[in-house]
Scaffold this motif. Structure first.
Motif: not given
Length: 654
Positions: A522-548
C-alpha cells in the motif's frame, strides 16, 4: 495406480460416460433426490472456488471457466462444477457445448482418486478419477486453491496420499493405504487408538513427518481394519505406544503451522515485525527472533516423540550448512559417475552451496549442461563434441574480414558494445585484472561467439556480468560457452527487446509483496512505486552487483538448484524489501529516493539471512505465491530427471 494419459482424460466420450456415472451415483445417494442445480435443498456449502477452468482444446479462446463447489448433503460430500453463463468472451463454443462439461453433484463415494499436477510453467490443475476408471477433464485453478480444495475434502472423507505417487490422493482407500501411511511413520510397533479422530490425527502426522521418519530406524506399525461401513471400527494388535505420543506429533505439526500463519498474518505490522526484534546497531533493519523459551517449551512437550525437525526451522528456513566438499560429492556418484539422487544433491547445495574447487565439476549439472544420469565417459565425449562445435561457431565471426565488417553494421555494433563492456567487467578480481589480460579476451570471444550462436538475441549489456563468474569457475573457454548457453536458456528473456521477461518478473514481485506484506504494498501504491523498477538490476543480473564475488557465486548455485522454487530470486527481492521496510516507510521515500537507497545497499546485505527469509516467504506463500507468478516467467526449469515434480510435493495437505 497407473497414470492415465492426459488426452484420454479430456476425451469427450469418456467424459460423457463419467457424466452418466455421476448422475447414476447421485440417484443412489442418501439424499434420495435428483439434483437439477449445483446444490440441493438443505445442503451445507463447505468450499467455493471461482475461475476454475476446463480446457476442451488447446485453443485459449475455447477455455470454459466456472465455479467449483463442495457441499455436504447428509453424511455425503458432493462436488459440482458449473460453467459461467454469459461471462465467456469466446464465441467458438455455444452454451450447449459449454453445458456439456457441467459436473453435477458427484458424491465422493464414487471417486477413486484425485491427481494433482503442478507444472513448472502454467497453472496447477487436478484430475478427478471415478471408481469406474473414467475421469473428468482436468480442472485448472487460475487463482490457486488446490491445497485448500484437498484440505476441505480431507475434513469430510478419508483422503490419503498414495505411497506410489505423492501427487495422487486416494479417496476412501482404507484397507491398504491406511496401513501404508502408518508404516511410513516408522513408529515403534503398534498403536493403540480408541477413536476415529485419533485415527485422522495419525494420518495427518505421518505425512508431515514423512521426510524425517526415514531416519528413525524403528519398527513398523501394525494395524488391521475390521470393518468400514459408514463408520470406522478399528482393531489394533499389541498396543505398545500410547495415544499421548501421537498427540505430541500433532502438537509439533500444529505448532509449526500455526506459528507460520501467525508470523505472516496481515496486520498493522505485517511480517517480521509481528514478533520481537533482535536488538541491532542498525535499527532500521527488522530481524526475526527465535524465542528460546518457546523452543524450550516445544522441546519439553515433545521429548517423547521421535521428531528430528525443529518446528521453528519450518518458519525461518533451515540453517545454512558448510559448502559441499569433494568427499561428500563423490558419495552422490555411482562407480560410472552418475548422480544417484539429484533431488538430494540439489537440496544439499540449496542449504550449503559448493566448495570453490568443486564448482567447475558441479555447476554444469546445475545449469543443465550435463545430465545428472550421464557417466564420466559420456561427459568427456560431450566435451570433445561441444568443443569442436564451439570452434566452428567462433570461426564464423573470426573469418569476417575488415572489408566485410565495413558492410556488416550489426556485427560492428555488437562487437563494439562487447569490447566496451568486457574491459569494465569485474576488473577488481585478479582473474580479470591488468592490461592485456587473456581472460578478458576470452570473455570477449565467448560473448561474440554467443551473439552468432543466438543471432536473434545477440548481445545486451549485463550478459558479461552473467558470463564472468562462469569463466572464472571453469577456466575453460568451450565449457564456459556452453554453460553460458544453458544459463541463457533460462535468463535470455531478461534481455528481449520487448522486455516481457523483465516485466513479468517485476509484476510477480508486485503481487508477492501484496500477498506477503500488504502495508508495504500500500505504501508503494501511494507513492507511485508499483512499477518496481528499483528491483530491475537485482532481477536482470541476478543480484550480481549486490554481493561480493564469492557470495554471488554461492547465491547463484542456490538459485540454480530450483529446490524450493524456480523463482526463488523473486522471493529474495521480497525478503530484502521486507528487511528494510521500516526505513523505507519511516523516511517516506519517494521513487527517486528509494532507487538511490536500493543502489546503496550493494555490499550491505547479509546473504545467509536473506536466503533464510526468502525460503520462509516461499513456504508461507505456497501455491498462492506460485499463482502470483505469470506462466512463462523466467527462469525456466532445467531439463532433467523429473524436476518438474520435485517442488510440488512439499506441502502439508496430508
Amino acid at each position: 495406480m497407473q497414470e492415465l494419459d492426459l488426452h484420454d482424460l479430456s476425451d469427450d466420450a469418456d467424459y460423457a460416460a463419467s457424466q452418466q456415472q455421476g448422475s447414476a451415483s447421485m440417484m443412489r445417494s442418501d439424499s434420495g433426490r435428483q439434483s437439477t442445480s449445483s446444490e440441493t435443498d438443505g445442503a451445507e456449502l463447505v468450499y467455493v472456488k471461482d475461475n476454475v477452468t476446463i480446457h476442451p482444446t488447446q485453443f485459449a479462446s475455447e477455455r470454459i471457466s466456472g465455479r467449483l463447489k463442495l457441499y455436504k448433503q447428509g453424511p455425503s460430500l458432493f462436488m459440482t462444477w458449473i460453467p459461467y453463463k454469459g461471462r465467456n468472451s469466446n464465441a467458438r463454443l455455444s452454451e450447449k457445448d459449454r453445458s456439456l462439461y457441467t459436473i453435477r453433484a458427484v458424491p465422493f463415494t464414487d471417486v477413486r482418486s484425485i491427481r494433482r499436477h503442478s507444472p513448472a510453467l502454467g497453472w496447477q490443475y487436478i484430475i478427478v478419477v471415478l471408481s469406474s476408471g473414467l475421469a473428468f477433464p482436468p480442472l485448472y485453478f487460475y487463482n490457486g486453491g488446490v491445497k485448500e480444495f484437498l484440505a476441505t475434502i480431507k475434513q469430510h472423507v478419508f483422503l490419503v496420499r498414495s505411497a506410489d505417487d505423492a501427487n495422487v490422493f486416494l479417496v476412501n482407500d482404507l484397507e491398504n493405504q491406511l496401513q501404508k501411511t502408518l508404516s511410513s511413520l516408522e513408529l515403534p510397533r503398534a498403536v493403540s487408538v480408541a477413536s476415529e479422530s485419533s485415527l485422522s490425527s495419525i494420518a495427518e502426522s505421518s505425512a508431515d513427518g514423512k521426510q524425517e521418519s526415514s531416519r528413525g530406524g524403528v519398527h513398523d506399525g501394525s494395524l488391521s481394519v475390521s470393518q468400514f461401513n459408514g463408520r470406522q471400527k478399528q482393531k489394533f494388535h499389541d498396543p505398545a505406544l500410547s495415544i499421548q505420543v501421537l498427540e505430541k506429533f500433532s502438537l509439533v505439526t500444529k505448532f509449526a503451522r500455526d506459528t507460520t500463519s501467525q508470523l505472516f498474518r496481515d496486520n498493522h505490522n505485517n511480517g517480521f515485525n509481528s514478533i520481537e526484534r533482535r536488538s541491532n546497531n542498525d535499527s532500521h533493519v527488522d530481524y526475526p527472533q527465535k524465542a528460546s523459551n518457546i523452543k524450550e517449551k516445544i522441546n519439553d512437550e515433545t521429548h517423547a516423540a521421535p521428531v528430528a525437525a525443529d518446528p521453528l526451522e519450518l518458519v525461518w528456513g533451515k540453517p545454512r550448512q558448510p559448502p559441499l566438499g569433494y568427499e561428500e560429492w563423490v558419495n552422490f556418484l555411482d562407480s560410472e559417475g552418475r548422480v544417484m539422487d539429484s533431488k538430494a544433491l540439489r537440496k544439499r547445495i540449496f542449504y550449503g552451496g559448493v566448495e570453490h574447487s568443486l564448482r567447475a565439476e558441479v555447476w554444469p549439472f546445475l545449469l543443465g549442461y550435463h545430465a545428472y544420469d550421464s557417466t564420466y565417459a559420456e561427459r568427456e565425449y560431450l566435451r570433445s563434441v561441444k568443443k569442436s562445435e564451439y570452434e566452428t561457431i567462433k570461426n564464423q565471426w573470426q573469418s569476417i574480414s575488415s572489408e566485410q565488417a565495413k558492410r556488416f553494421t550489426k556485427f560492428r555494433e555488437r562487437k563494439g558494445l562487447i569490447d566496451k563492456d568486457v574491459v569494465r567487467t569485474d576488473r577488481s578480481i585478479s582473474f580479470y585484472d591488468g592490461d592485456d589480460n587473456p581472460n578478458v579476451n576470452i570473455l570477449r570471444d565467448i560473448l561474440l561467439t554467443y551473439s552468432f550462436y543466438n543471432f536473434d538475441l545477440g548481445y545486451c549489456q549485463g550478459m558479461s556480468d552473467l558470463l564472468s563468474p562462469i569463466l572464472f569457475v571453469t577456466e575453460d573457454e568451450s565449457e564456459s560457452f556452453w554453460c553460458f548457453v544453458s544459463l541463457m536458456e533460462r535468463l535470455g528473456p531478461n534481455f528481449n527487446r520487448d522486455q516481457n521477461g523483465m516485466h513479468s518478473q517485476l509484476f510477480a514481485i508486485t503481487k508477492l509483496v501484496e500477498l506477503l506484506d500488504s502495508p508495504l504494498h500500500n505504501y508503494f501504491k501511494q507513492h507511485d512505486c508499483l512499477n518496481y523498477f528499483f528491483c530491475f538490476r537485482w532481477v536482470l543480473i541476478q543480484f550480481k552487483r549486490e554481493f561480493e564475488y564469492e557470495k554471488t557465486m554461492r547465491l547463484w548455485e542456490v538459485l540454480w538448484t530450483h529446490y524450493r522454487s524456480e523463482h526463488l530470486h523473486l522471493y529474495v527481492c521480497v525478503a530484502i524489501l521486507k528487511r528494510y521496510r521500516s526505513k523505507i516507510m519511516g523516511e517516506q521515500m519517494d521513487f527517486d529516493t528509494l532507487l538511490k537507497f536500493i543502489n546503496e545497499l550493494s555490499g550491505q546485505i547479509d546473504l545467509d539471512t536473506i536466503l533464510r527469509d526468502a525460503e520462509a516467504l516461499c513456504i508461507c506463500a505456497g501455491e498462492n505465491g506460485a499463482a502470483c507468478i505469470p506462466p512463462g516467467t523466467p527462469p525456466s526449469l532445467p531439463k532433467d530427471d523429473g524436476s518438474l515434480l520435485l517442488y510440488a510435493q512439499e506441502d502439508d495437505v496430508l
